[in-house]
Write an enzyme that holds these catalytic residues in place. Structure first.
Site, PDB file in Angstrom:
ATOM      1  N   ASP A 180      -0.024  26.010  77.227  1.00  0.00           N
ATOM      2  CA  ASP A 180       1.318  26.528  76.926  1.00  0.00           C
ATOM      3  C   ASP A 180       1.291  27.377  75.660  1.00  0.00           C
ATOM      4  O   ASP A 180       1.852  28.476  75.624  1.00  0.00           O
ATOM      5  CB  ASP A 180       2.314  25.371  76.729  1.00  0.00           C
ATOM      6  CG  ASP A 180       2.712  24.725  78.048  1.00  0.00           C
ATOM      7  OD1 ASP A 180       2.241  25.192  79.101  1.00  0.00           O
ATOM      8  OD2 ASP A 180       3.476  23.739  78.037  1.00  0.00           O
ATOM      9  N   ASP A 235       5.813  17.915  79.847  1.00  0.00           N
ATOM     10  CA  ASP A 235       5.924  19.327  80.229  1.00  0.00           C
ATOM     11  C   ASP A 235       6.877  19.436  81.421  1.00  0.00           C
ATOM     12  O   ASP A 235       6.604  18.886  82.493  1.00  0.00           O
ATOM     13  CB  ASP A 235       4.535  19.864  80.578  1.00  0.00           C
ATOM     14  CG  ASP A 235       4.585  21.328  80.978  1.00  0.00           C
ATOM     15  OD1 ASP A 235       5.223  22.094  80.261  1.00  0.00           O
ATOM     16  OD2 ASP A 235       4.006  21.685  82.022  1.00  0.00           O
ATOM     17  N   THR A 248       9.984  25.635  79.685  1.00  0.00           N
ATOM     18  CA  THR A 248      10.214  25.175  81.063  1.00  0.00           C
ATOM     19  C   THR A 248      11.305  24.110  81.124  1.00  0.00           C
ATOM     20  O   THR A 248      12.058  24.061  82.092  1.00  0.00           O
ATOM     21  CB  THR A 248       8.914  24.608  81.666  1.00  0.00           C
ATOM     22  OG1 THR A 248       8.384  23.617  80.780  1.00  0.00           O
ATOM     23  CG2 THR A 248       7.885  25.686  81.863  1.00  0.00           C
ATOM     24  N   THR A 249      11.403  23.271  80.085  1.00  0.00           N
ATOM     25  CA  THR A 249      12.470  22.260  80.048  1.00  0.00           C
ATOM     26  C   THR A 249      13.788  22.910  79.629  1.00  0.00           C
ATOM     27  O   THR A 249      14.834  22.652  80.221  1.00  0.00           O
ATOM     28  CB  THR A 249      12.105  21.130  79.065  1.00  0.00           C
ATOM     29  OG1 THR A 249      10.818  20.626  79.403  1.00  0.00           O
ATOM     30  CG2 THR A 249      13.106  19.998  79.134  1.00  0.00           C
TER      31      THR A 249
END
Length: 528
Positions: free
Chosen positions: A388, A62, A95-96
Site C-alpha cells: 500500500d 486492509d 480502501t476503507t
C-alpha cells in the site's frame, strides 16, 4: 401488466420503489459499518477464515482485503466492494475511507428520502458538493517537486501516515525510509515489477532491509559454481526432465529389456544435445522455470555453468526484466536470443535459508525488500501494508501534490461545501449540507476508533477551521487537536481525490435504483 408470475419465472424475485431503495441503503451501510472499525491509526484488525481445505486464516485491517474475501449477496453492497478494489488498484490506499464515505453519503441520503426529497434532487446536490469539495482540496495542496530534499521529506511523511494504521506502525520510520528509497530508485517510473518483496520467517519486523539487486528464493544445483562474476544469464522455460521415459496415455511393448535401455539411451542423447545447444550460447548461468533432472544438472556442472531450477513464473519474469534478458524456449538460434547480464551472482544466507543474490543487474532501478517477522500471518500483513505504501508513493512521484492529513482535508471540504449550501436555493441545499455532514464522518470515525471523545474533538475542529489557513487535524496519539504540519501528518492528493470522487459516484449509482430484480435460479435438468 398483470401479476408477477405472468412476467417473470415463478422463482424470480422483484422489489420495487421504496423497498428496493431501502434494501440498497441497508446493504451498503452494513458493508460500511463492517470496515468502519478498521479506519485510522487506532483501527482494529479482522480475522478472515476461509471455508476451503486447511481453513486458512488472514489477519488484516486492509479494507480491500477484507471486502475481497466476502461473498456478498446484496447488489448495492457489491458496488461498494468494487469501488474498494478499484481504489486499491488505482492508488493502493484509502480502501476503507472510500467505503465509509460512500456509506455515510447513503445514510444521509436515506434521511432526505424520508423527507420526500426526490433522489435526483439529492444526486444534483451531491454533484455540486463534490465539485466544490474537489476545488477546495486542490486549493489546499502543496507541491515540492522542484526541491528534492523537501519532496523526499514529503514522501517519508506520506509513507509514515499510510503505515501508521497498519501492522508496521511501531517501526514506521524504518519502513517509510525503506519504501521511499525503493520508489526513488525507480527514477519516476511506475513499474513496480522492479521492486521485489521476499518474506522470511524469523527475526523481528525491524530486521527487514532493502537490498540493491535481485534475490531469487532458490538453491544452486549440486556441484556447480556458487559464485560467478560478469554473469551471462539465459532465462528459459523449457522441459529439462526428459531423460526418463515419459509417454502419457501410451504403452511401450518391447520383447527384451535391452530395448528399454535403448529407449532410455536415446532420451539421454536427446537431452545431451539440448544441453550442448544451451551451452553454445556462451552462458555461465542457466535459470529454468521447470525442473532440471539429475543428468542435465550433471552436464551443466561439467561445463562449469550454474543451473537454477524451478524458478516460479513470477520469479523468472522479474529476473528477465531486471537482467535485461528475455525468456527463451528454443535454443536453435543463439544469435537471436537476448541474454541477461549482471556483475555478480552469489549464494547468501537469510536466517536459516540459502538464496541466490544477483547484484549489478542491467536494470539499475531493481531492488529487493526482505521482510522478516515472527510468523507467516505477520509477514503477509506486513507485505500488504508495505505494498500500500509503495503504491501511494509511486502515485505521489507522478502527481507530487500533497495535502495535510488527520481529518484536515475533510473539514476543509466540509466548510466550503457548507458555504455553497448557504448560497444555493431550493431543496438541493439540503443535499449539499448532507454531503458536508458525511465528509465529517471520517474524522469522527477516526476519533471514535481511537477511544476519544469524537463530539468534543469535531466541535473543536469546526471552530479551528472557521479561520482561513488553519492546519488543525486530529492527533490520535495525544488525543487532542494538533497542527498537522508540525506533526508531519501528510497525505497524497491523488488518494484523497480518488476517495471523494469514487464514493460520490458509487452513492449516486445506488441512489438511482428503484427496482431490484433477481433472476430465477437455473433448474437442473433431470437426466434420469
Amino acid at each position: 401488466m398483470g401479476q408477477n408470475g405472468e412476467l417473470f419465472k415463478p422463482d424470480a424475485m422483484e422489489e420495487k420503489g421504496e423497498r428496493a431503495r431501502m434494501a440498497s441503503f441497508i446493504g451498503a451501510m452494513a458493508i460500511a459499518d463492517l470496515v468502519k472499525s478498521t479506519l485510522g491509526p487506532k483501527g482494529m484488525d479482522k480475522i478472515l477464515q476461509s471455508t476451503g481445505r486447511g481453513h486458512s486464516v488472514t489477519v488484516t485491517n486492509d479494507g480491500a482485503t477484507i471486502l475481497k474475501s466476502l461473498h456478498v449477496d446484496n447488489p448495492a453492497a457489491k458496488v461498494l466492494v468494487d469501488i474498494s478494489k478499484v481504489q486499491d488498484d488505482e492508488v493502493g490506499d484509502g480502501t476503507t475511507s472510500v467505503v465509509v464515505l460512500a456509506g455515510e453519503l447513503l445514510r444521509e441520503a436515506e434521511k432526505l428520502v424520508a423527507l420526500k426529497i426526490h433522489p435526483m434532487t439529492i444526486i444534483a446536490g451531491y454533484r455540486m458538493a463534490a465539485e466544490c469539495a474537489r476545488n477546495a482540496l486542490e486549493a489546499g495542496v502543496r507541491n515540492h517537486k522542484d526541491d528534492l530534499e523537501r519532496f523526499r521529506s514529503d514522501l517519508v511523511n506520506i509513507a509514515m501516515t499510510t503505515l501508521s494504521s497498519k501492522i508496521l506502525s511501531q517501526d514506521k520510520v524504518h519502513f517509510a525510509n525503506l519504501a521511499v528509497d525503493a520508489v526513488l530508485r525507480l527514477k519516476g517510473s511506475s513499474n513496480m515489477e522492479s521492486i521485489q518483496i521476499i518474506k522470511k520467517c524469523g527475526g523481528a519486523l525491524k530486521d527487514s532491509f532493502l537490498d540493491e539487486g535481485f534475490i531469487l528464493d532458490k538453491k544452486i544445483g549440486v556441484g556447480q559454481p556458487k559464485r560467478i562474476e560478469n554473469a551471462k544469464i539465459l532465462v528459459a522455460n523449457t522441459a529439462m526432465d526428459t531423460d526418463k521415459v515419459k509417454i502419457y496415455g501410451a504403452r511401450v511393448r518391447v520383447d527384451a529389456m535391452s530395448k528399454v535401455a535403448e529407449i532410455e539411451a536415446a532420451e539421454k542423447i536427446k537431452m545431451k544435445n539440448k544441453v550442448e545447444k544451451i551451452v553454445a550460447h556462451g552462458i555461465n548461468c542457466f535459470v529454468n522455470r521447470q525442473l532440471i533432472y539429475n543428468y542435465p544438472e550433471e552436464l551443466f556442472a561439467d561445463a562449469g555453468i550454474m543451473a537454477i531450477e524451478h524458478a516460479d513464473f513470477d520469479g523468472i519474469e522479474r529476473l528477465a526484466l531486471v537482467t535485461g534478458g528475455e525468456i527463451t524456449s528454443t535454443f536453435n538460434d543463439p544469435e537471436n536470443v537476448k541474454l541477461g547480464h549482471c556483475k555478480l551472482i552469489e549464494e547468501i544466507m537469510i536466517g536459516e535459508d540459502r538464496l541466490i543474490h544477483f547484484s549489478g543487474v542491467a536494470l539499475g532501478e531493481a531492488c529487493t525488500i526482505v521482510l522478516r517477522g515472527a510468523s507467516s500471518h505477520v509477514l503477509d500483513e506486513a507485505e500488504r501494508s508495505l505494498h500500500d505504501a509503495l503504491c501511494v508513493l509511486v502515485a505521489t512521484v507522478q502527481d507530487s501534490r500533497v495535502i495535510w492529513g488527520g481529518g484536515w482535508p475533510e473539514f476543509l471540504m466540509a466548510r466550503r461545501v457548507e458555504e455553497l449550501g448557504r448560497k444555493t436555493p431550493g431543496k438541493k441545499s439540503l443535499a449539499i449540507d448532507a454531503f458536508a455532514t458525511a465528509l465529517r464522518a471520517i474524522p469522527t470515525t477516526i476519533a471514535d476508533n481511537a477511544g476519544l471523545d469524537s463530539a468534543d474533538l469535531v466541535s473543536q475542529l469546526r471552530a479551528a477551521h472557521s479561520e482561513d489557513g488553519s492546519r488543525a487535524g486530529i492527533d490520535v496519539i495525544s488525543g487532542e487537536v494538533g497542527d498537522m504540519e508540525k506533526l508531519g501528518i501528510y497525505e497524497a492528493f491523488k488518494v484523497k481525490q480518488a476517495v471523494l470522487l469514487s464514493a460520490t459516484e458509487a452513492s449516486e449509482m445506488i441512489l438511482r435504483v428503484d427496482e431490484i430484480i433477481k433472476c430465477a435460479p437455473r433448474q437442473r435438468e433431470d437426466r434420469m
